[in-house]
Write an enzyme that holds these catalytic residues in place. Structure first.
Site, short mmCIF file in Angstrom:
data_model
loop_
_atom_site.label_atom_id
_atom_site.label_comp_id
_atom_site.label_asym_id
_atom_site.label_seq_id
_atom_site.Cartn_x
_atom_site.Cartn_y
_atom_site.Cartn_z
CE1 TYR A 1 58.13 22.92 -34.02
CE2 TYR A 1 59.45 20.94 -33.73
CZ TYR A 1 58.93 22.12 -33.24
OH TYR A 1 59.23 22.49 -31.95
CD GLU B 1 53.13 28.00 -34.86
OE1 GLU B 1 52.78 27.26 -35.80
OE2 GLU B 1 53.56 27.58 -33.76
CB THR C 1 44.88 27.73 -40.35
OG1 THR C 1 44.89 26.80 -39.26
CG2 THR C 1 46.28 27.82 -40.95
NE ARG D 1 52.95 29.67 -29.58
CZ ARG D 1 53.21 29.02 -30.71
NH1 ARG D 1 52.99 27.72 -30.81
NH2 ARG D 1 53.67 29.68 -31.76
CB THR E 1 57.06 28.77 -36.75
OG1 THR E 1 55.81 28.39 -36.21
CG2 THR E 1 57.36 30.22 -36.42
CE LYS F 1 50.59 24.56 -33.21
NZ LYS F 1 51.17 25.73 -33.89
CE1 TYR G 1 54.64 18.70 -26.92
CE2 TYR G 1 53.78 19.74 -24.94
CZ TYR G 1 54.84 19.20 -25.65
OH TYR G 1 56.10 19.17 -25.10
CD GLU H 1 53.24 27.41 -40.01
OE1 GLU H 1 53.07 26.52 -40.87
OE2 GLU H 1 53.01 27.26 -38.79
CG HIS I 1 59.69 27.24 -34.92
ND1 HIS I 1 59.12 28.19 -34.10
CD2 HIS I 1 58.83 26.18 -34.93
CE1 HIS I 1 57.95 27.73 -33.65
NE2 HIS I 1 57.76 26.52 -34.12
CG ASP J 1 49.54 26.93 -37.29
OD1 ASP J 1 48.34 26.76 -37.03
OD2 ASP J 1 50.44 26.15 -36.90
NE ARG K 1 61.67 18.51 -26.03
CZ ARG K 1 61.10 19.02 -27.12
NH1 ARG K 1 59.79 19.15 -27.18
NH2 ARG K 1 61.82 19.39 -28.15
MN MN Z 1 52.51 25.84 -37.34
#
Ligand code: MN
Length: 372
Positions: free
Chosen positions: A93, A164, A222, A202, A309, A218, A209, A166, A98, A198, A107
Protein backbone atom coordinates in the site's frame (compact mmCIF):
# COMPACT_ATOMS: atom_id res chain seq x y z
CA UNK A 1 15.91 -3.35 -28.25
CA UNK A 2 12.50 -1.79 -28.61
CA UNK A 3 8.96 -2.64 -27.61
CA UNK A 4 8.06 -4.99 -24.78
CA UNK A 5 10.94 -7.14 -23.54
CA UNK A 6 11.09 -9.91 -20.96
CA UNK A 7 11.16 -13.61 -20.20
CA UNK A 8 7.98 -15.67 -20.38
CA UNK A 9 6.45 -18.97 -21.46
CA UNK A 10 5.13 -19.60 -24.96
CA UNK A 11 4.13 -22.39 -27.33
CA UNK A 12 3.61 -22.67 -31.07
CA UNK A 13 1.02 -25.10 -32.42
CA UNK A 14 1.11 -28.39 -30.50
CA UNK A 15 4.62 -27.70 -29.21
CA UNK A 16 5.17 -28.07 -25.45
CA UNK A 17 5.28 -24.70 -23.61
CA UNK A 18 8.81 -23.45 -23.01
CA UNK A 19 10.69 -20.35 -21.92
CA UNK A 20 11.21 -17.57 -24.43
CA UNK A 21 12.52 -14.00 -24.50
CA UNK A 22 10.15 -11.49 -26.02
CA UNK A 23 11.46 -8.57 -28.05
CA UNK A 24 8.67 -6.40 -29.39
CA UNK A 25 6.52 -8.55 -31.68
CA UNK A 26 8.84 -11.56 -31.68
CA UNK A 27 9.94 -14.29 -29.27
CA UNK A 28 13.42 -15.81 -29.09
CA UNK A 29 13.07 -19.58 -28.57
CA UNK A 30 15.89 -20.14 -26.06
CA UNK A 31 15.70 -23.94 -26.02
CA UNK A 32 15.89 -24.04 -29.83
CA UNK A 33 19.10 -21.99 -29.68
CA UNK A 34 20.99 -24.43 -27.53
CA UNK A 35 20.01 -23.01 -24.14
CA UNK A 36 18.23 -26.15 -22.93
CA UNK A 37 17.68 -27.24 -19.33
CA UNK A 38 15.69 -24.62 -17.45
CA UNK A 39 14.49 -23.10 -20.73
CA UNK A 40 12.85 -26.32 -21.85
CA UNK A 41 10.33 -26.06 -18.98
CA UNK A 42 6.75 -24.67 -18.91
CA UNK A 43 7.57 -22.04 -16.23
CA UNK A 44 10.38 -19.61 -15.43
CA UNK A 45 10.90 -20.93 -11.89
CA UNK A 46 13.95 -23.09 -12.70
CA UNK A 47 15.66 -20.18 -14.42
CA UNK A 48 14.68 -17.75 -11.64
CA UNK A 49 16.27 -20.02 -9.01
CA UNK A 50 19.68 -20.00 -10.77
CA UNK A 51 20.52 -16.52 -9.49
CA UNK A 52 22.00 -13.28 -10.64
CA UNK A 53 25.15 -14.52 -12.41
CA UNK A 54 23.09 -16.90 -14.58
CA UNK A 55 20.47 -14.21 -15.29
CA UNK A 56 23.21 -11.86 -16.50
CA UNK A 57 24.98 -14.55 -18.56
CA UNK A 58 21.66 -15.39 -20.22
CA UNK A 59 21.01 -11.76 -21.11
CA UNK A 60 24.47 -11.55 -22.70
CA UNK A 61 23.71 -14.69 -24.74
CA UNK A 62 20.28 -13.33 -25.73
CA UNK A 63 21.86 -10.11 -26.96
CA UNK A 64 24.42 -12.08 -28.99
CA UNK A 65 21.70 -14.17 -30.60
CA UNK A 66 19.54 -11.15 -31.41
CA UNK A 67 22.49 -9.15 -32.76
CA UNK A 68 23.45 -12.21 -34.81
CA UNK A 69 20.08 -12.13 -36.51
CA UNK A 70 18.51 -15.15 -34.79
CA UNK A 71 15.06 -15.88 -36.14
CA UNK A 72 12.20 -14.86 -33.85
CA UNK A 73 8.85 -16.61 -33.49
CA UNK A 74 6.13 -14.08 -34.40
CA UNK A 75 4.31 -13.17 -31.18
CA UNK A 76 0.99 -13.44 -33.02
CA UNK A 77 1.72 -17.13 -33.75
CA UNK A 78 2.55 -17.95 -30.11
CA UNK A 79 0.30 -18.91 -27.21
CA UNK A 80 1.37 -17.44 -23.87
CA UNK A 81 0.72 -18.69 -20.38
CA UNK A 82 1.41 -17.68 -16.78
CA UNK A 83 5.18 -17.01 -16.92
CA UNK A 84 6.00 -18.58 -13.55
CA UNK A 85 4.32 -20.60 -10.85
CA UNK A 86 3.40 -18.02 -8.23
CA UNK A 87 4.59 -19.09 -4.78
CA UNK A 88 3.32 -16.42 -2.36
CA UNK A 89 1.61 -13.19 -3.28
CA UNK A 90 1.89 -10.04 -1.16
CA UNK A 91 0.32 -6.68 -1.91
CA UNK A 92 1.56 -3.45 -0.33
CA UNK A 93 0.00 0.00 0.00
CA UNK A 94 3.04 2.08 -0.95
CA UNK A 95 1.58 5.16 -2.66
CA UNK A 96 1.11 8.11 -0.30
CA UNK A 97 -1.41 9.66 -2.68
CA UNK A 98 -3.45 6.43 -2.98
CA UNK A 99 -3.45 5.78 0.80
CA UNK A 100 -4.50 9.40 1.40
CA UNK A 101 -7.31 9.23 -1.18
CA UNK A 102 -8.69 5.95 0.20
CA UNK A 103 -8.44 7.25 3.77
CA UNK A 104 -10.56 10.26 2.77
CA UNK A 105 -13.11 8.03 1.00
CA UNK A 106 -13.39 5.23 3.61
CA UNK A 107 -12.93 7.33 6.79
CA UNK A 108 -14.09 10.84 5.88
CA UNK A 109 -14.13 12.10 9.47
CA UNK A 110 -10.62 11.00 10.43
CA UNK A 111 -6.98 11.69 9.52
CA UNK A 112 -6.57 10.12 6.04
CA UNK A 113 -3.29 8.34 6.89
CA UNK A 114 -3.37 5.87 9.79
CA UNK A 115 -0.56 6.32 12.38
CA UNK A 116 1.52 3.38 11.12
CA UNK A 117 1.61 4.40 7.45
CA UNK A 118 4.79 6.53 7.44
CA UNK A 119 6.66 4.04 9.67
CA UNK A 120 6.31 0.81 7.69
CA UNK A 121 5.14 -0.40 4.27
CA UNK A 122 1.61 -1.64 5.03
CA UNK A 123 0.68 -4.85 3.20
CA UNK A 124 -1.36 -8.06 3.24
CA UNK A 125 -0.95 -11.61 1.97
CA UNK A 126 -3.07 -12.22 -1.12
CA UNK A 127 -4.11 -15.39 -2.92
CA UNK A 128 -1.30 -16.78 -5.12
CA UNK A 129 -3.50 -19.45 -6.72
CA UNK A 130 -5.77 -16.90 -8.41
CA UNK A 131 -3.01 -14.87 -10.08
CA UNK A 132 -3.72 -15.11 -13.83
CA UNK A 133 -1.87 -14.12 -16.98
CA UNK A 134 -2.80 -11.10 -19.09
CA UNK A 135 -5.70 -11.88 -21.41
CA UNK A 136 -7.54 -14.12 -18.94
CA UNK A 137 -11.22 -13.04 -18.74
CA UNK A 138 -12.36 -11.88 -15.29
CA UNK A 139 -15.72 -13.14 -14.01
CA UNK A 140 -17.53 -10.48 -12.00
CA UNK A 141 -17.42 -11.68 -8.37
CA UNK A 142 -20.44 -12.31 -6.15
CA UNK A 143 -20.57 -11.74 -2.45
CA UNK A 144 -22.02 -9.80 0.46
CA UNK A 145 -22.42 -6.08 -0.14
CA UNK A 146 -23.58 -3.46 2.30
CA UNK A 147 -23.75 0.26 1.61
CA UNK A 148 -23.51 2.54 4.68
CA UNK A 149 -27.25 3.36 4.43
CA UNK A 150 -28.34 -0.31 4.22
CA UNK A 151 -29.67 -2.01 7.37
CA UNK A 152 -28.27 -5.41 6.41
CA UNK A 153 -25.97 -6.88 3.77
CA UNK A 154 -27.39 -8.25 0.54
CA UNK A 155 -25.90 -11.03 -1.59
CA UNK A 156 -25.28 -10.64 -5.29
CA UNK A 157 -22.92 -9.56 -8.06
CA UNK A 158 -20.49 -6.77 -7.22
CA UNK A 159 -21.80 -3.40 -8.43
CA UNK A 160 -18.54 -1.59 -7.75
CA UNK A 161 -15.92 -3.62 -9.60
CA UNK A 162 -12.65 -1.71 -9.87
CA UNK A 163 -9.04 -1.95 -11.03
CA UNK A 164 -5.75 -1.27 -9.27
CA UNK A 165 -2.72 -0.25 -11.35
CA UNK A 166 0.36 -1.75 -9.69
CA UNK A 167 3.98 -2.74 -10.29
CA UNK A 168 5.31 -5.98 -8.77
CA UNK A 169 8.71 -7.58 -8.31
CA UNK A 170 9.33 -11.30 -8.76
CA UNK A 171 11.67 -13.24 -6.45
CA UNK A 172 14.28 -15.48 -8.05
CA UNK A 173 16.47 -16.64 -5.17
CA UNK A 174 14.79 -17.58 -1.90
CA UNK A 175 15.98 -17.15 1.69
CA UNK A 176 16.12 -19.29 4.83
CA UNK A 177 13.44 -19.24 7.51
CA UNK A 178 14.52 -17.10 10.45
CA UNK A 179 16.94 -14.96 8.42
CA UNK A 180 15.75 -11.48 7.36
CA UNK A 181 16.71 -10.32 3.85
CA UNK A 182 18.42 -6.94 4.16
CA UNK A 183 17.42 -4.15 1.77
CA UNK A 184 21.01 -4.20 0.45
CA UNK A 185 20.49 -7.79 -0.84
CA UNK A 186 17.57 -6.83 -3.09
CA UNK A 187 19.38 -7.42 -6.40
CA UNK A 188 20.67 -10.83 -5.25
CA UNK A 189 17.12 -12.10 -4.70
CA UNK A 190 14.89 -10.25 -7.15
CA UNK A 191 14.80 -11.12 -10.84
CA UNK A 192 12.46 -8.60 -12.42
CA UNK A 193 9.16 -6.77 -12.55
CA UNK A 194 5.68 -6.98 -14.05
CA UNK A 195 2.62 -4.78 -14.14
CA UNK A 196 -0.29 -6.01 -12.02
CA UNK A 197 -4.02 -5.38 -12.08
CA UNK A 198 -5.31 -6.08 -8.56
CA UNK A 199 -9.02 -6.31 -9.49
CA UNK A 200 -11.08 -5.11 -6.51
CA UNK A 201 -14.79 -5.37 -5.69
CA UNK A 202 -15.21 -2.22 -3.61
CA UNK A 203 -18.66 -3.08 -2.22
CA UNK A 204 -17.53 -6.53 -1.03
CA UNK A 205 -14.26 -5.03 0.27
CA UNK A 206 -15.91 -2.20 2.22
CA UNK A 207 -18.14 -4.61 4.18
CA UNK A 208 -15.61 -7.38 4.86
CA UNK A 209 -12.30 -5.61 5.47
CA UNK A 210 -12.68 -4.75 9.17
CA UNK A 211 -10.63 -5.79 11.14
CA UNK A 212 -8.40 -8.23 9.18
CA UNK A 213 -8.06 -6.52 5.79
CA UNK A 214 -8.75 -7.49 2.16
CA UNK A 215 -10.21 -10.95 1.51
CA UNK A 216 -12.88 -11.96 -1.06
CA UNK A 217 -13.09 -8.45 -2.50
CA UNK A 218 -9.69 -9.08 -4.10
CA UNK A 219 -8.94 -12.81 -4.09
CA UNK A 220 -11.16 -13.67 -7.10
CA UNK A 221 -8.42 -12.72 -9.60
CA UNK A 222 -5.15 -10.77 -9.95
CA UNK A 223 -3.68 -10.26 -13.44
CA UNK A 224 0.03 -10.08 -14.30
CA UNK A 225 1.98 -9.65 -17.54
CA UNK A 226 2.98 -12.63 -19.70
CA UNK A 227 6.62 -11.44 -19.83
CA UNK A 228 8.78 -10.54 -16.81
CA UNK A 229 11.23 -7.68 -17.44
CA UNK A 230 14.61 -8.31 -15.76
CA UNK A 231 15.87 -5.61 -13.36
CA UNK A 232 19.13 -5.66 -15.33
CA UNK A 233 17.33 -4.07 -18.30
CA UNK A 234 15.95 -1.27 -16.09
CA UNK A 235 19.18 -0.17 -14.38
CA UNK A 236 19.18 3.24 -16.10
CA UNK A 237 15.62 3.90 -14.84
CA UNK A 238 16.43 4.03 -11.11
CA UNK A 239 16.02 7.56 -9.76
CA UNK A 240 15.80 9.14 -6.29
CA UNK A 241 12.65 8.07 -4.45
CA UNK A 242 10.52 10.65 -2.56
CA UNK A 243 12.00 11.98 0.68
CA UNK A 244 10.68 10.07 3.70
CA UNK A 245 9.56 11.84 6.86
CA UNK A 246 10.18 10.65 9.54
CA UNK A 247 13.43 8.80 8.82
CA UNK A 248 12.68 5.08 8.49
CA UNK A 249 14.03 2.48 10.92
CA UNK A 250 17.56 1.28 10.15
CA UNK A 251 16.38 -2.00 8.57
CA UNK A 252 14.37 0.04 6.02
CA UNK A 253 17.34 2.14 4.87
CA UNK A 254 18.53 1.18 1.37
CA UNK A 255 21.63 2.87 -0.10
CA UNK A 256 21.32 4.23 -3.64
CA UNK A 257 18.39 5.36 -5.77
CA UNK A 258 15.36 3.09 -5.66
CA UNK A 259 12.59 5.07 -7.32
CA UNK A 260 11.76 3.31 -10.61
CA UNK A 261 10.97 5.68 -13.47
CA UNK A 262 8.32 3.85 -15.47
CA UNK A 263 5.57 5.78 -17.24
CA UNK A 264 2.25 4.05 -16.70
CA UNK A 265 -1.20 4.28 -18.22
CA UNK A 266 -4.63 2.72 -17.79
CA UNK A 267 -6.86 2.20 -20.81
CA UNK A 268 -10.54 1.46 -20.23
CA UNK A 269 -12.52 0.24 -23.24
CA UNK A 270 -10.38 2.25 -25.65
CA UNK A 271 -9.89 5.46 -23.63
CA UNK A 272 -6.78 6.28 -21.59
CA UNK A 273 -8.28 7.25 -18.23
CA UNK A 274 -5.08 7.59 -16.17
CA UNK A 275 -1.41 8.40 -16.68
CA UNK A 276 1.12 8.21 -13.85
CA UNK A 277 4.67 7.06 -12.96
CA UNK A 278 5.98 4.52 -10.45
CA UNK A 279 8.84 6.83 -9.40
CA UNK A 280 6.50 8.62 -7.01
CA UNK A 281 5.92 5.56 -4.77
CA UNK A 282 6.80 6.44 -1.16
CA UNK A 283 7.99 2.97 -0.11
CA UNK A 284 10.59 1.42 -2.44
CA UNK A 285 10.97 -2.22 -3.51
CA UNK A 286 14.02 -2.97 -1.29
CA UNK A 287 12.13 -1.50 1.67
CA UNK A 288 9.14 -3.73 0.88
CA UNK A 289 11.37 -6.83 0.72
CA UNK A 290 13.25 -5.93 3.93
CA UNK A 291 9.99 -5.29 5.77
CA UNK A 292 8.32 -8.51 4.54
CA UNK A 293 11.23 -10.58 5.93
CA UNK A 294 12.30 -8.59 9.01
CA UNK A 295 10.41 -11.04 11.25
CA UNK A 296 12.32 -13.98 9.79
CA UNK A 297 9.68 -14.98 7.21
CA UNK A 298 11.46 -16.64 4.29
CA UNK A 299 10.93 -15.85 0.62
CA UNK A 300 10.87 -18.37 -2.23
CA UNK A 301 11.40 -18.56 -5.97
CA UNK A 302 8.22 -17.28 -7.63
CA UNK A 303 7.08 -14.96 -4.82
CA UNK A 304 5.22 -11.94 -6.16
CA UNK A 305 5.36 -8.63 -4.26
CA UNK A 306 3.05 -5.92 -5.63
CA UNK A 307 3.39 -2.20 -4.86
CA UNK A 308 -0.22 -1.33 -4.12
CA UNK A 309 -2.18 1.06 -6.32
CA UNK A 310 0.02 3.68 -7.95
CA UNK A 311 -1.60 7.12 -7.83
CA UNK A 312 -0.04 10.51 -8.51
CA UNK A 313 -0.94 13.87 -7.02
CA UNK A 314 -2.55 15.33 -10.15
CA UNK A 315 -6.10 14.73 -11.41
CA UNK A 316 -6.01 11.94 -14.01
CA UNK A 317 -3.01 10.22 -12.39
CA UNK A 318 -4.99 7.99 -10.00
CA UNK A 319 -4.55 4.22 -10.40
CA UNK A 320 -8.10 3.11 -9.53
CA UNK A 321 -11.63 4.02 -10.59
CA UNK A 322 -12.74 4.67 -6.99
CA UNK A 323 -10.22 7.53 -6.95
CA UNK A 324 -10.65 8.66 -10.57
CA UNK A 325 -14.44 8.93 -10.07
CA UNK A 326 -14.21 9.93 -6.39
CA UNK A 327 -16.33 7.01 -5.18
CA UNK A 328 -18.56 7.13 -8.25
CA UNK A 329 -19.49 10.83 -7.91
CA UNK A 330 -18.00 11.86 -11.28
CA UNK A 331 -17.78 9.53 -14.27
CA UNK A 332 -14.81 9.07 -16.59
CA UNK A 333 -15.44 9.47 -20.33
CA UNK A 334 -14.95 6.58 -22.75
CA UNK A 335 -13.87 6.63 -26.39
CA UNK A 336 -17.37 5.73 -27.67
CA UNK A 337 -19.05 8.66 -25.88
CA UNK A 338 -20.13 6.52 -22.93
CA UNK A 339 -18.94 6.98 -19.38
CA UNK A 340 -18.10 4.81 -16.38
CA UNK A 341 -17.92 5.02 -12.63
CA UNK A 342 -17.14 1.33 -12.02
CA UNK A 343 -16.60 -1.52 -14.52
CA UNK A 344 -19.48 -2.92 -16.58
CA UNK A 345 -19.67 -6.38 -18.17
CA UNK A 346 -17.74 -6.44 -21.43
CA UNK A 347 -15.35 -3.67 -20.39
CA UNK A 348 -11.72 -4.24 -21.28
CA UNK A 349 -8.88 -2.81 -19.19
CA UNK A 350 -5.27 -2.58 -20.41
CA UNK A 351 -2.34 -1.50 -18.20
CA UNK A 352 0.81 -0.32 -19.98
CA UNK A 353 4.30 0.68 -18.82
CA UNK A 354 7.18 2.33 -20.66
CA UNK A 355 10.76 2.75 -19.43
CA UNK A 356 12.66 4.75 -22.04
CA UNK A 357 12.90 2.67 -25.19
CA UNK A 358 11.56 -0.52 -23.65
CA UNK A 359 8.07 -1.42 -22.51
CA UNK A 360 6.76 -3.72 -19.82
CA UNK A 361 4.37 -6.38 -21.07
CA UNK A 362 0.78 -5.11 -21.06
CA UNK A 363 -1.81 -6.49 -18.63
CA UNK A 364 -5.19 -6.98 -20.30
CA UNK A 365 -8.51 -8.26 -18.99
CA UNK A 366 -12.18 -8.23 -19.99
CA UNK A 367 -15.10 -8.45 -17.53
CA UNK A 368 -17.53 -11.38 -17.92
CA UNK A 369 -21.00 -11.40 -16.30
CA UNK A 370 -21.39 -12.70 -12.76
CA UNK A 371 -22.48 -16.32 -12.20
CA UNK A 372 -24.75 -15.86 -9.20
MN1 MN B 1 -3.85 -3.65 -4.44
Amino acid sequence: MRGAVGFGVFAQGDQAPRVGFRIGHGVLDLAAHGLGGVFDEPALNGFLALGRASWEDTLVRVAELVDGGAELVPLAAAMTDLPFTVADYVDFYSSLEHATNLGRLFRPDAEPLLPNWRHLPVGYHGRAGTVVVSGTPIVRPCGQRKAPADDAPTFGASRRLDIELELAFVVGVGSRLGEPVPASAFRDHVFGVTLVNDWSARDIQAWEYVPLGPFLGKSFATSIGAWITPLALLEDRFVPAPVQEPDPHEYLVAAGDWGLDIELEVELSGAVVSRTNSRGLYWTMPQQLAHATVNGASIATGDLFASGTISGADPGSEGSLIELTWNGERAVELADGGSRTFLEDGDEVVLRGRAGDIELAEVRGTILPARC
